[in-house]
Design an enzyme around this catalytic site. Structure first.
Site, PDB file in Angstrom:
ATOM      1  N   LYS A  38       0.800  -1.209   0.000  1.00  0.00           N
ATOM      2  CA  LYS A  38       0.000   0.000   0.000  1.00  0.00           C
ATOM      3  C   LYS A  38       0.839   1.268   0.000  1.00  0.00           C
ATOM      4  O   LYS A  38       0.361   2.358  -0.276  1.00  0.00           O
ATOM      5  CB  LYS A  38      -0.888   0.035   1.265  1.00  0.00           C
ATOM      6  CG  LYS A  38      -1.777  -1.138   1.457  1.00  0.00           C
ATOM      7  CD  LYS A  38      -2.476  -1.025   2.849  1.00  0.00           C
ATOM      8  CE  LYS A  38      -3.112  -2.330   3.192  1.00  0.00           C
ATOM      9  NZ  LYS A  38      -3.500  -2.372   4.621  1.00  0.00           N
ATOM     10  N   ASP A  69      14.460  -1.002   0.692  1.00  0.00           N
ATOM     11  CA  ASP A  69      15.192  -1.229   1.940  1.00  0.00           C
ATOM     12  C   ASP A  69      16.262  -2.297   1.647  1.00  0.00           C
ATOM     13  O   ASP A  69      17.311  -1.980   1.090  1.00  0.00           O
ATOM     14  CB  ASP A  69      14.161  -1.674   2.990  1.00  0.00           C
ATOM     15  CG  ASP A  69      14.687  -1.643   4.400  1.00  0.00           C
ATOM     16  OD1 ASP A  69      15.830  -2.089   4.601  1.00  0.00           O
ATOM     17  OD2 ASP A  69      13.979  -1.198   5.314  1.00  0.00           O
ATOM     18  N   LYS A 109      16.892   3.491   0.774  1.00  0.00           N
ATOM     19  CA  LYS A 109      17.773   3.298   1.934  1.00  0.00           C
ATOM     20  C   LYS A 109      18.957   2.455   1.482  1.00  0.00           C
ATOM     21  O   LYS A 109      19.010   1.244   1.723  1.00  0.00           O
ATOM     22  CB  LYS A 109      17.022   2.544   3.041  1.00  0.00           C
ATOM     23  CG  LYS A 109      16.221   3.400   3.983  1.00  0.00           C
ATOM     24  CD  LYS A 109      15.698   2.545   5.148  1.00  0.00           C
ATOM     25  CE  LYS A 109      14.840   3.367   6.082  1.00  0.00           C
ATOM     26  NZ  LYS A 109      14.255   2.546   7.173  1.00  0.00           N
ATOM     27  N   PHE A 122      13.350   5.343  10.826  1.00  0.00           N
ATOM     28  CA  PHE A 122      11.970   4.865  10.638  1.00  0.00           C
ATOM     29  C   PHE A 122      11.115   6.034  10.200  1.00  0.00           C
ATOM     30  O   PHE A 122      10.848   6.950  10.973  1.00  0.00           O
ATOM     31  CB  PHE A 122      11.431   4.263  11.938  1.00  0.00           C
ATOM     32  CG  PHE A 122      10.295   3.315  11.686  1.00  0.00           C
ATOM     33  CD1 PHE A 122      10.407   1.984  12.015  1.00  0.00           C
ATOM     34  CD2 PHE A 122       9.117   3.749  11.075  1.00  0.00           C
ATOM     35  CE1 PHE A 122       9.364   1.095  11.764  1.00  0.00           C
ATOM     36  CE2 PHE A 122       8.080   2.862  10.806  1.00  0.00           C
ATOM     37  CZ  PHE A 122       8.201   1.533  11.154  1.00  0.00           C
ATOM     38  N   ASP A 174       3.765   3.721   6.546  1.00  0.00           N
ATOM     39  CA  ASP A 174       3.074   3.486   7.825  1.00  0.00           C
ATOM     40  C   ASP A 174       3.991   2.953   8.916  1.00  0.00           C
ATOM     41  O   ASP A 174       5.112   2.500   8.661  1.00  0.00           O
ATOM     42  CB  ASP A 174       1.979   2.438   7.625  1.00  0.00           C
ATOM     43  CG  ASP A 174       2.544   1.015   7.476  1.00  0.00           C
ATOM     44  OD1 ASP A 174       3.489   0.826   6.676  1.00  0.00           O
ATOM     45  OD2 ASP A 174       2.071   0.113   8.182  1.00  0.00           O
TER      46      ASP A 174
HETATM   47  C1  PRP Z   1       7.666  -2.082   2.165  1.00  0.00           C
HETATM   48  C2  PRP Z   1       7.879  -1.262   0.893  1.00  0.00           C
HETATM   49  C3  PRP Z   1       8.496  -2.249  -0.056  1.00  0.00           C
HETATM   50  C4  PRP Z   1       9.279  -3.160   0.859  1.00  0.00           C
HETATM   51  C5  PRP Z   1      10.708  -2.714   0.865  1.00  0.00           C
HETATM   52  O1  PRP Z   1       6.425  -2.698   2.077  1.00  0.00           O
HETATM   53  O2  PRP Z   1       6.676  -0.751   0.393  1.00  0.00           O
HETATM   54  O3  PRP Z   1       7.530  -2.974  -0.778  1.00  0.00           O
HETATM   55  O4  PRP Z   1       8.733  -3.025   2.170  1.00  0.00           O
HETATM   56  O5  PRP Z   1      11.498  -3.576   1.625  1.00  0.00           O
HETATM   57  P1  PRP Z   1      12.649  -4.488   0.998  1.00  0.00           P
HETATM   58  O6  PRP Z   1      13.458  -3.639   0.046  1.00  0.00           O
HETATM   59  O7  PRP Z   1      13.426  -4.909   2.215  1.00  0.00           O
HETATM   60  O8  PRP Z   1      11.994  -5.635   0.303  1.00  0.00           O
HETATM   61  P2  PRP Z   1       5.604  -3.235   3.339  1.00  0.00           P
HETATM   62  O9  PRP Z   1       5.735  -4.721   3.416  1.00  0.00           O
HETATM   63  O10 PRP Z   1       5.971  -2.445   4.564  1.00  0.00           O
HETATM   64  O11 PRP Z   1       4.082  -2.957   2.907  1.00  0.00           O
HETATM   65  P3  PRP Z   1       3.281  -1.591   2.668  1.00  0.00           P
HETATM   66  O12 PRP Z   1       3.784  -1.003   1.361  1.00  0.00           O
HETATM   67  O13 PRP Z   1       1.862  -2.035   2.578  1.00  0.00           O
HETATM   68  O14 PRP Z   1       3.536  -0.660   3.833  1.00  0.00           O
END
Ligand code: PRP
Length: 179
Positions: free
Chosen positions: A42, A102, A130, A151, A158
């Protein structure tokens, strides 16, 4: 500023200006084409909406929901797709719109998957990067802002499903998440 925020790092004005700048650049790449713009829900929702309205080429919109396993805990494995695309990507020029990279697990796997499915090209556009957290070999083609290992919340991002609707991006107070 919301009481749970430590500080605002990108204001509404900065986000608008940078998103427009990136969208105008990306738009030029797709002259004469009809890219499929894929938002990863999302977190990307607000960035996605602001990004696409500055594209002048015809676009089709689609979305995916994929699970994040948490960085550092997964060294291999398949992407967990909770909601897949409605459109077939075969032969399509795909633009993936993400909120944050990330570890890179999500995008490294997603890009491979879409190319395996026959996408003609896959471009990665992210709001935040990041770099210092990267564990998988993936680089965004377009990145609005680099951030450190903080964070951050707001503008779609979120903490425990809260704060997504804040119009700015801020660092969350450590006291809120017990960090
Ligand atoms: C977050 C972000 C990416 C992922 C990045 O999604 O939107 O999709 O994590 O992390 P990575 O590079 O370590 O894979 P999240 O699972 O928090 O869902 P959201 O977008 O619904 O908040």
């Amino acid at each position: 500023m919301h009481a749970d925020c430590e500080k605002i790092i990108f204001t509404e004005e900065q986000l608008k200006a940078r998103t427009t700048e990136i969208a105008v650049e990306v738009d030029k790449l797709y002259a004469g084409k009809r890219p499929l713009v894929v938002g990863i829900l999302k977190g990307s929702i607000i960035f996605y909406a602001d990004f696409i309205r500055h594209l002048t080429v015809p676009v089709e919109l689609d979305f995916m929901v994929v699970s994040s396993y948490g960085s550092g805990t997964v060294s291999s494995g398949k992407l967990n797709i909770k909601k897949d695309l409605d459109r077939d990507v075969k032969g399509r020029d795909v633009i993936i719109v993400e909120d944050i990279i990330d570890s890179g697990f999500t995008l490294a796997n997603l890009k491979s998957l879409l190319l395996e499915r026959g996408a003609a090209s896959v471009l990665i556009v992210t709001l935040l990067n990041k770099e210092e957290r990267r564990e998988y070999d993936i680089k965004p083609d377009y990145n609005c802002f680099d951030i450190g290992d903080e964070f951050v919340i707001g503008y779609g991002l979120d903490y425990d499903e809260q704060y997504r609707s804040l119009p700015y991006i801020a660092v969350l107070k450590k006291s809120v998440y017990g960090g």
